[in-house]
Design a protein around this motif. Sequence first.
Motif, PDB file in Angstrom:
ATOM      1  N   GLY A  77       0.798  -1.225   0.000  1.00 34.53           N
ATOM      2  CA  GLY A  77       0.000   0.000   0.000  1.00 34.53           C
ATOM      3  C   GLY A  77       0.828   1.270   0.000  1.00 34.53           C
ATOM      4  N   LEU A  78       2.128   1.145  -0.280  1.00 36.25           N
ATOM      5  CA  LEU A  78       2.998   2.319  -0.220  1.00 36.25           C
ATOM      6  C   LEU A  78       2.874   3.200  -1.460  1.00 36.25           C
ATOM      7  CD1 LEU A  78       6.219   0.735   1.345  1.00 36.25           C
ATOM      8  CD2 LEU A  78       4.252   1.757   2.491  1.00 36.25           C
ATOM      9  N   ASP A  79       2.120   2.730  -2.458  1.00 38.64           N
ATOM     10  CA  ASP A  79       1.891   3.562  -3.642  1.00 38.64           C
ATOM     11  C   ASP A  79       0.902   4.692  -3.322  1.00 38.64           C
ATOM     12  OD1 ASP A  79       0.032   1.496  -3.268  1.00 38.64           O
ATOM     13  OD2 ASP A  79      -0.630   1.575  -5.348  1.00 38.64           O
ATOM     14  N   GLN A  80       0.202   4.604  -2.199  1.00 38.70           N
ATOM     15  CA  GLN A  80      -0.779   5.641  -1.863  1.00 38.70           C
ATOM     16  C   GLN A  80      -0.090   6.933  -1.429  1.00 38.70           C
ATOM     17  OE1 GLN A  80      -4.125   5.105  -2.391  1.00 38.70           O
ATOM     18  NE2 GLN A  80      -3.324   3.204  -3.270  1.00 38.70           N
ATOM     19  N   LYS A  81       0.754   6.875  -0.405  1.00 38.11           N
ATOM     20  CA  LYS A  81       1.397   8.091   0.131  1.00 38.11           C
ATOM     21  C   LYS A  81       2.889   8.129  -0.155  1.00 38.11           C
ATOM     22  CE  LYS A  81      -0.461   9.996   3.862  1.00 38.11           C
ATOM     23  NZ  LYS A  81      -0.831  10.148   5.283  1.00 38.11           N
ATOM     24  N   HIS A 103      16.800  -0.633   1.221  1.00 38.52           N
ATOM     25  CA  HIS A 103      15.827  -0.401   2.294  1.00 38.52           C
ATOM     26  C   HIS A 103      14.570   0.205   1.664  1.00 38.52           C
ATOM     27  CE1 HIS A 103      18.727  -0.524   5.823  1.00 38.52           C
ATOM     28  NE2 HIS A 103      19.589  -0.227   4.867  1.00 38.52           N
ATOM     29  N   LEU A 104      13.433  -0.451   1.838  1.00 34.00           N
ATOM     30  CA  LEU A 104      12.154   0.111   1.415  1.00 34.00           C
ATOM     31  C   LEU A 104      11.433   0.559   2.689  1.00 34.00           C
ATOM     32  CD1 LEU A 104       9.885   0.619  -0.673  1.00 34.00           C
ATOM     33  CD2 LEU A 104       9.209  -1.779  -0.377  1.00 34.00           C
ATOM     34  N   LEU A 105      11.275   1.876   2.814  1.00 31.63           N
ATOM     35  CA  LEU A 105      10.751   2.471   4.049  1.00 31.63           C
ATOM     36  C   LEU A 105       9.464   3.222   3.752  1.00 31.63           C
ATOM     37  CD1 LEU A 105      14.247   3.852   4.736  1.00 31.63           C
ATOM     38  CD2 LEU A 105      13.099   2.530   6.512  1.00 31.63           C
ATOM     39  N   GLY A 106       8.435   2.960   4.542  1.00 32.52           N
ATOM     40  CA  GLY A 106       7.187   3.672   4.320  1.00 32.52           C
ATOM     41  C   GLY A 106       6.289   3.609   5.534  1.00 32.52           C
ATOM     42  N   GLY A 107       5.131   4.249   5.400  1.00 39.00           N
ATOM     43  CA  GLY A 107       4.148   4.241   6.482  1.00 39.00           C
ATOM     44  C   GLY A 107       4.266   5.441   7.396  1.00 39.00           C
ATOM     45  N   ARG A 108       5.213   6.333   7.105  1.00 42.22           N
ATOM     46  CA  ARG A 108       5.292   7.618   7.823  1.00 42.22           C
ATOM     47  C   ARG A 108       5.990   8.617   6.914  1.00 42.22           C
ATOM     48  NH1 ARG A 108      10.487   8.861   9.362  1.00 42.22           N
ATOM     49  NH2 ARG A 108      11.907   7.157   9.880  1.00 42.22           N
ATOM     50  N   ALA A 109       5.848   9.898   7.241  1.00 37.99           N
ATOM     51  CA  ALA A 109       6.535  10.930   6.459  1.00 37.99           C
ATOM     52  C   ALA A 109       8.020  10.919   6.828  1.00 37.99           C
ATOM     53  CB  ALA A 109       5.931  12.298   6.731  1.00 37.99           C
ATOM     54  N   MET A 110       8.882  10.954   5.832  1.00 41.49           N
ATOM     55  CA  MET A 110      10.340  10.908   6.041  1.00 41.49           C
ATOM     56  C   MET A 110      10.892  12.330   6.102  1.00 41.49           C
ATOM     57  SD  MET A 110      10.999   7.624   5.866  1.00 41.49           S
ATOM     58  CE  MET A 110       9.704   6.397   5.626  1.00 41.49           C
ATOM     59  N   ALA A 111      11.925  12.490   6.907  1.00 38.39           N
ATOM     60  CA  ALA A 111      12.600  13.800   6.978  1.00 38.39           C
ATOM     61  C   ALA A 111      13.565  13.955   5.800  1.00 38.39           C
ATOM     62  CB  ALA A 111      13.375  13.885   8.286  1.00 38.39           C
ATOM     63  N   TRP A 112      13.772  15.212   5.396  1.00 37.15           N
ATOM     64  CA  TRP A 112      14.789  15.513   4.396  1.00 37.15           C
ATOM     65  C   TRP A 112      15.489  16.810   4.783  1.00 37.15           C
ATOM     66  CZ3 TRP A 112      16.914  12.499   0.931  1.00 37.15           C
ATOM     67  CH2 TRP A 112      17.838  13.077   0.045  1.00 37.15           C
ATOM     68  N   PRO A 113      16.819  16.884   4.807  1.00 34.11           N
ATOM     69  CA  PRO A 113      17.732  15.819   4.442  1.00 34.11           C
ATOM     70  C   PRO A 113      17.813  14.746   5.523  1.00 34.11           C
ATOM     71  CG  PRO A 113      18.969  17.715   5.210  1.00 34.11           C
ATOM     72  CD  PRO A 113      17.527  18.133   5.177  1.00 34.11           C
ATOM     73  N   PRO A 114      18.264  13.540   5.140  1.00 33.41           N
ATOM     74  CA  PRO A 114      18.418  12.472   6.135  1.00 33.41           C
ATOM     75  C   PRO A 114      19.550  12.814   7.104  1.00 33.41           C
ATOM     76  CG  PRO A 114      19.310  11.779   4.026  1.00 33.41           C
ATOM     77  CD  PRO A 114      18.674  13.115   3.804  1.00 33.41           C
ATOM     78  N   GLY A 115      19.523  12.234   8.283  1.00 31.20           N
ATOM     79  CA  GLY A 115      20.549  12.537   9.284  1.00 31.20           C
ATOM     80  C   GLY A 115      21.863  11.853   9.000  1.00 31.20           C
TER      81      GLY A 115
END
Length: 115
Positions: A77-81, A103-115
């Motif tokens: 379901g990661l194609d939704q958001k 790494h396939l990461l989803g289900g929350r909003a990711m920060a940018w830039p990464p730490g």
Amino acid sequence: MENCLFCKIVRKEIPSRTVFEDDAVLAFYDVNPQAPVHILVIPKTHRGGFLEMKEKEDPSLEGYLMSVIRKIAREKGLDQKGFRLVINQGSDGGQTVFHLHYHLLGGRAMAWPPG
Ligand code: 5GP
Ligand code: ZN
């Protein structure tokens, strides 16, 4: 490779929660998830990292890995958001397991830039 952690997971010497498997590719849940969905996608053949892929032999494998990732992203379901797809390469990249993995990461909003 004898002592490679992810080769051991491929050989089922170390258990993992499989998401997808065929002759060439294994996808499994990360043991220490950084997002609600955190899946690792690897070639079953040992390659130390992204830079260790073989120019002549591996382009079709890389393309296939991408198509598997696309399929899993849709299934989860990661194609939704949306999602983030990450390769950590070497010490500056934060690589800790030296067998190529996406790494396939989803289900929350990711920060940018990464730490
Ligand atoms: P790297 O830092 O090399 O890009 O990512 C390695 C990933 O492998 C980390 O996210 C870590 O949590 C995961 N990992 C390490 N050991 C295991 C394990 O035994 N099983 C699973 N499923 N994931 C692991
Ligand atoms: Zn390996």
